[in-house]
Design a protein around this motif. Structure first.
Motif, PDB file in Angstrom:
ATOM      1  N   GLU A  74       0.852  -1.200   0.000  1.00 38.03           N
ATOM      2  CA  GLU A  74       0.000   0.000   0.000  1.00 38.03           C
ATOM      3  C   GLU A  74       0.879   1.238   0.000  1.00 38.03           C
ATOM      4  N   LYS A  75       0.360   2.316  -0.576  1.00 38.73           N
ATOM      5  CA  LYS A  75       1.205   3.481  -0.815  1.00 38.73           C
ATOM      6  C   LYS A  75       1.556   4.211   0.470  1.00 38.73           C
ATOM      7  N   GLN A  76       0.678   4.127   1.464  1.00 42.35           N
ATOM      8  CA  GLN A  76       0.910   4.849   2.702  1.00 42.35           C
ATOM      9  C   GLN A  76       0.548   3.910   3.826  1.00 42.35           C
ATOM     10  N   GLN A  77       1.277   3.957   4.906  1.00 40.79           N
ATOM     11  CA  GLN A  77       1.013   2.991   5.964  1.00 40.79           C
ATOM     12  C   GLN A  77      -0.355   3.223   6.569  1.00 40.79           C
ATOM     13  N   GLY A  78      -1.157   2.184   6.597  1.00 38.34           N
ATOM     14  CA  GLY A  78      -2.500   2.328   7.166  1.00 38.34           C
ATOM     15  C   GLY A  78      -3.527   2.844   6.181  1.00 38.34           C
ATOM     16  N   ALA A  79      -3.164   2.865   4.896  1.00 39.28           N
ATOM     17  CA  ALA A  79      -4.092   3.434   3.926  1.00 39.28           C
ATOM     18  C   ALA A  79      -5.277   2.524   3.659  1.00 39.28           C
TER      19      ALA A  79
END
Lengths: 527, 230
Positions: free
Chosen positions: A127-132
């Motif tokens: 995923e592109k951002q942690q937690g996205a």
């Protein structure tokens, strides 16, 4: 509101809600959950809210109709209600919903076996951002008593004929080798997969020898380390084999062998939980979807479906929770066919794309563990006979385990996991004793049965989105080699979901559309 | 061959500087050793916050990657000992095939073995007490099957009997040392099975190591059996 617009397909759902769990506080006074704004309108951020406000409060059966008659009865009822609200009473404004899945999830993965967990792992990793992305894994049986993963013999090989299968297996073996870098969880002990690098030995008769040579050429091109052996070389290396009827053998030198699937499963589970994936113990009973009637460029009418909600039913209870989702991944193994039917795949006139079912069904396979005091030694690989029987060493105590795939007519009933011991006596032992004379004297110690998620079309996996149900992705139907391909398949499905196409390994031959187009992606077997 | 048979004992360089690093690396893979007070607080936080866990996971990955960097062969760099040392001599001898490598205590791992497997004339290989050599690495040794005569794996903490099973490719092996392998579950039985698997090879196992510890005067004397009195 956007959510209101999505509600038009929920006719039966509204009635269904009566059976449902306690809903959010928005249903004060309104008719059964139009569900527009949940509670105070705060959507849960990282971990889901396990307590919710109760909706309508204690039931007022005859609310409002304070007509004639039975005034005393009503007074006593009102008194009882007031007493239950006061502290010490039975009613409490908070109810525990920790056993239920959250109300919203971006991705719902149906099935918590090794394939489902692998998809969850790669989604969180890519995923592109942690937690996205919020991922929910729904698993019906937390003991995994019928799951194919843990009942498997645990082998991994690169000796396939399709280049895609070889690439999948090569990446998976690299994943397993570096498992403590991929699945490292802080403060937890490292994983020990108990990998036996002993290799696979395939034996071919005269008819299969040419196919085997071609297969080995493809395998070597992809980077697998396989060698071909003549019967003399075979006798020299493994003196306990009877080479009568064997024209050629292919032996995996590196990166082939067997390992402990339970360890891989637990490792994935632990890592995936630490990355923030939510787990739910329940069964998917229903998909609520909406349809869009569209026309293709050539004027054909086509109906595209999109799943909006997954109804997850709690074990041993009628309680269920509708989970709003954007994407559903079907990784249900032997039961993927059933999940696909729930989503409406295959409901249409046969011969059309709407009428093409997912051809995955459970097939029962037996595994027997026996002891043979004079059997092959430490160097024994996993030997696969041309007749279909196979065996491998287990441990150091002269124990072996193996089995045989039955022919189409002899397929056992997959309704239960009972073992048929006569099958060993009649179908497996004769071939084993012929190939390894030491096995004439053996004693069966244990046996178990597990399911293949058998793809009746071409015995290879189904990966990728469905052409009509646009947000359902498949990762199922691997017909006995799911465990060894799981890490790579997980990455491929995550890539399709996040980027829209396969990036590392191109699994286009394994898309669903091949069932409609009739293009079989079949392994060239050497039987 | 024309060149003299110099049995090069190539000891991997900079071990004095590196040993504490190796122990540090071993600590990275064995977290049971880190039971200090500071860890307890970090563990508490990591259990409760995904962000703390992510940061700690990133630091752990960085430590693990250090091992990979040590194994990258950059022409002469891997062979270079501390200071100038042998590098001049080495350049002259680069046509000579390497016959023996002593990589004891080295942080060599699966990727690092690429360097050793290129040596097709290798006859003796010592991997004693290498902390990162495991069963997967043993699976690669089949490439040295034609030449390898002597192999020592004593004291490697990650090798188990499953890896020893793939040594049967080494049909020219004459001496094999598998003593003191802590991860092997049943050393006596394993030694018997390995001896059966490699009939031409002399296998040194756990019992020899123990008997060496006893010392010569305490060895059981085979002439001890006194004649039975008539």
């Amino acid at each position: 509101m956007l959510r209101g617009a999505l509600r038009f397909g929920l006719g039966p759902g509204l009635l269904g809600r009566r059976l449902g769990t306690h809903r959010g506080g928005s249903t004060l006074g309104k008719a059964e959950g139009s569900g527009g704004c949940r509670g105070s309108g705060v959507s849960p951020v990282s971990s889901h809210v396990t307590f919710r406000t109760r909706g309508p409060g204690p039931r007022w059966e005859d609310s409002g109709s304070l007509g004639a008659g039975d005034w005393d009865g009503k007074v006593s009822e009102i008194k009882k209600k007031i007493q239950s609200i006061l502290p010490g009473g039975a009613w409490s404004p908070l109810c525990d919903t920790s056993h239920l899945p959250p109300e919203h999830s971006d991705v719902v993965i149906v099935g918590g076996g090794v394939v489902g967990l692998s998809v969850a792992y790669w989604l969180k990793r890519l995923e592109k951002q942690q937690g996205a992305i919020r991922v929910l894994v729904v698993e019906r049986d937390h003991t995994y008593s019928q799951a194919s993963t843990v009942l498997s013999v645990g082998g991994i090989r690169q000796q396939f004929s399709l280049p895609e299968n070889i690439q999948l297996s090569l990446f998976s073996v690299e994943f397993l080798r570096n498992i403590n870098e991929y699945l490292a969880v802080v403060d937890d002990p490292p994983l020990d997969l108990q990998f036996n690098p002993s290799g696979y030995l395939f034996l071919a008769s005269e008819e299969g020898a040419t196919i085997m040579e071609n297969n080995v050429k493809v395998q070597r091109q992809e980077g697998a380390k396989v060698c071909l052996m003549s019967p003399e070389q075979l006798r020299k290396k493994f003196p306990w084999i009877n080479t009568e009827g064997v024209a050629l053998a292919s032996y995996g030198l590196e990166n082939e062998g067997w390992f402990d699937p339970w360890c891989l499963l637990q490792g994935l589970r632990r890592k995936v939980q630490s990355m923030g994936v939510l787990f739910c113990h329940g069964e998917v009973t229903r998909f609520v979807s909406s349809s869009n009637h569209m026309e293709t460029a050539s004027g054909e009418k086509v109906t595209l479906k999109r799943i909006h909600e997954v109804h997850v039913k709690v074990d041993h209870s009628q309680e269920y929770q509708p989970v709003e989702c954007a994407i559903v991944v079907n990784a249900a193994g032997a039961w993927s066919g059933r999940i696909a039917e729930l989503a409406g795949i295959g409901k249409g006139p046969p011969g059309t794309l709407q009428g093409t079912k997912l051809p995955v069904e459970p097939r029962k396979r037996y595994v027997y563990l026996w002891h043979c005091p004079q059997g092959p030694g430490l160097e024994a690989p996993l030997v696969a006979d041309p007749s279909g029987a196979y065996f491998r060493r287990e441990g150091l105590g002269n124990n072996y385990l193996g089995g045989c795939s039955p022919s189409e007519e002899e397929e056992p009933d997959p309704g239960n996991l009972e073992v048929d011991h006569d099958f060993f006596q009649e179908k497996v032992w004769p071939h084993l004793a012929w190939r390894v004379p030491a096995f004439e004297a053996l004693k069966v110690r244990r046996a178990w049965a597990g399911y293949y998620d058998y793809n009746t079309f071409d015995q290879n996996g189904v990966v990728g989105p469905h052409p009509l149900v646009v947000n359902m992705y498949f990762a199922a139907g691997f017909s006995g080699h799911g465990l060894q391909q799981a890490p790579a398949v997980g990455r491929a499905v995550a890539e399709v979901m996040l980027e829209g196409r396969f990036q590392t390994i191109n699994l286009s031959p394994f898309l669903f559309s091949r069932f409609y187009l009739g293009e079989k992606a079949q392994e060239r077997c050497i039987i | 061959m024309a060149a003299p048979r110099a049995s090069l004992r190539l000891v991997a360089p900079v071990w004095n500087g590196g040993t504490s690093g190796i122990r540090g690396l071993s600590r990275a893979v064995d977290p049971e050793g880190s039971q200090r007070k500071g860890r307890a607080l970090l563990q508490f936080l990591a259990d409760r916050f995904y962000d703390v866990e992510a940061v700690r996971g990133y630091l752990l990955q960085k430590q693990v990657l250090k091992v990979l960097q040590k194994n990258r062969f950059q022409d002469k760099e891997w062979m270079r000992p501390n200071g100038r040392g042998l590098s001049g001599e080495l350049w002259k001898l680069r046509e000579v095939p390497v016959e023996a490598v002593d990589a004891s205590g080295c942080a060599i791992n699966y990727q690092g073995l690429d360097n050793l497997l290129a040596l097709r004339e290798l006859q003796s290989l010592s991997l004693r007490c290498c902390p990162h050599v495991d069963d997967w690495c043993l699976g690669r040794l089949h490439q040295l099957a034609d030449s390898l005569r002597e192999l020592s794996l004593a004291g490697c903490p990650r090798i188990s009997e499953r890896g020893l099973a793939c040594l049967h490719h080494l049909r020219n092996l004459r001496r094999l040392d598998i003593s003191d392998l802590p991860a092997v579950s049943n050393p006596g039985l394993t030694q018997i099975l390995v001896e059966e698997m490699l009939p031409d090879c002399e296998v040194l196992g756990a019992d020899r190591a123990q008997s060496l510890k006893l010392g010569p005067e305490e060895q059981p004397r085979d002439t001890a059996s006194s004649p039975i009195p008539a």
